[in-house]
Scaffold this motif. Structure first.
Motif, PDB file in Angstrom:
ATOM      1  N   LEU A 274      61.737  50.619   5.191  1.00 56.93           N
ATOM      2  CA  LEU A 274      61.034  51.794   4.680  1.00 56.93           C
ATOM      3  C   LEU A 274      61.522  53.045   5.384  1.00 56.93           C
ATOM      4  O   LEU A 274      61.949  52.988   6.537  1.00 56.93           O
ATOM      5  CB  LEU A 274      59.523  51.632   4.904  1.00 56.93           C
TER       6      LEU A 274
ATOM      7  N   TYR B 164      56.538  46.110  -2.764  1.00 62.72           N
ATOM      8  CA  TYR B 164      57.194  47.418  -2.691  1.00 62.72           C
ATOM      9  C   TYR B 164      57.404  47.864  -1.242  1.00 62.72           C
ATOM     10  O   TYR B 164      58.200  48.756  -0.968  1.00 62.72           O
ATOM     11  CB  TYR B 164      56.368  48.499  -3.388  1.00 62.72           C
ATOM     12  N   CYS B 165      56.656  47.276  -0.342  1.00 61.98           N
ATOM     13  CA  CYS B 165      56.603  47.747   1.042  1.00 61.98           C
ATOM     14  C   CYS B 165      57.125  46.723   2.040  1.00 61.98           C
ATOM     15  O   CYS B 165      56.960  46.889   3.245  1.00 61.98           O
ATOM     16  CB  CYS B 165      55.153  48.089   1.391  1.00 61.98           C
TER      17      CYS B 165
ATOM     18  N   CYS C 134      53.086  53.326   2.552  1.00 65.00           N
ATOM     19  CA  CYS C 134      53.666  52.722   1.351  1.00 65.00           C
ATOM     20  C   CYS C 134      52.583  52.037   0.514  1.00 65.00           C
ATOM     21  O   CYS C 134      52.533  52.190  -0.706  1.00 65.00           O
ATOM     22  CB  CYS C 134      54.754  51.724   1.755  1.00 65.00           C
TER      23      CYS C 134
ATOM     24  N   ARG D  91      54.350  51.255   6.669  1.00 65.55           N
ATOM     25  CA  ARG D  91      53.811  50.225   5.755  1.00 65.55           C
ATOM     26  C   ARG D  91      52.493  50.686   5.136  1.00 65.55           C
ATOM     27  O   ARG D  91      52.279  50.537   3.940  1.00 65.55           O
ATOM     28  CB  ARG D  91      53.593  48.923   6.495  1.00 65.55           C
TER      29      ARG D  91
ATOM     30  N   TRP E 107      52.342  44.790  -2.108  1.00 62.77           N
ATOM     31  CA  TRP E 107      53.084  44.547  -0.884  1.00 62.77           C
ATOM     32  C   TRP E 107      54.593  44.460  -1.114  1.00 62.77           C
ATOM     33  O   TRP E 107      55.392  44.917  -0.303  1.00 62.77           O
ATOM     34  CB  TRP E 107      52.580  43.280  -0.209  1.00 62.77           C
TER      35      TRP E 107
ATOM     36  N   ARG F 124      52.115  61.445   2.187  1.00 65.99           N
ATOM     37  CA  ARG F 124      52.589  60.470   3.164  1.00 65.99           C
ATOM     38  C   ARG F 124      52.345  60.938   4.602  1.00 65.99           C
ATOM     39  O   ARG F 124      51.826  60.192   5.433  1.00 65.99           O
ATOM     40  CB  ARG F 124      54.074  60.221   2.908  1.00 65.99           C
TER      41      ARG F 124
END
Length: 140
Positions: free
Chosen positions: A133, A128-129, A45, A42, A126, A23
């Motif tokens: 976040l 999930y994001c 993610c 975003r 998308w 990440r």
């Protein structure tokens, strides 16, 4: 001796598999490429859910015969030219193989173009994001 030869062969082949980021390394590289900081959570993610942060991934064949490439799983029917010469709109004007390299510049630029034209919902992951976040601030 055979083990040594196998290890050397694997070491030489490793670059073909791309790299696995995390990440923070993705956020830092994208920031260095000029991606606005408020978008980084975003993007990271999406990359997590699309490719597990792996640059060298070619997804399984989709129902229309297309494939998705790279860290953001960019579709070859619309956005990049597959090596086999199949038809593509090639909106990002690049080879799909250019999305599989350790240098994520082409992937980022093409993903930004997709996002600009279609929004975040262009990615099937998308959902999930789409909510709140975790901050990426600790990455910097």
């Amino acid at each position: 001796m055979k083990a040594f030869i196998v290890l050397v062969a694997l070491a030489l082949a490793a670059p073909a598999f791309g790299r696995t980021m995390d990440r923070c390394s993705l956020a830092k590289e994208m920031s260095a490429l000029g991606v606005p900081r408020d978008q980084l959570a975003r993007w990271t993610c999406i990359a997590e859910h699309e490719s597990s942060y792996r640059t060298g991934v070619v997804g399984p064949t989709n129902s229309n015969g297309s494939n998705d490439y790279g860290i953001f799983q960019i579709n070859n029917y619309y956005w990049c030219q597959p090596a086999d010469g199949r038809f593509s709109y090639n909106e990002c004007s690049l080879s799909c193989n250019a999305l599989l390299t350790d240098d994520i510049t082409n992937s980022v630029r093409c993903a930004q173009k997709i996002q600009g034209q279609q929004g975040w919902t262009a990615w099937s992951t998308w959902h999930y994001c789409s909510g709140s976040l975790p901050s990426i601030d600790s990455c910097f």
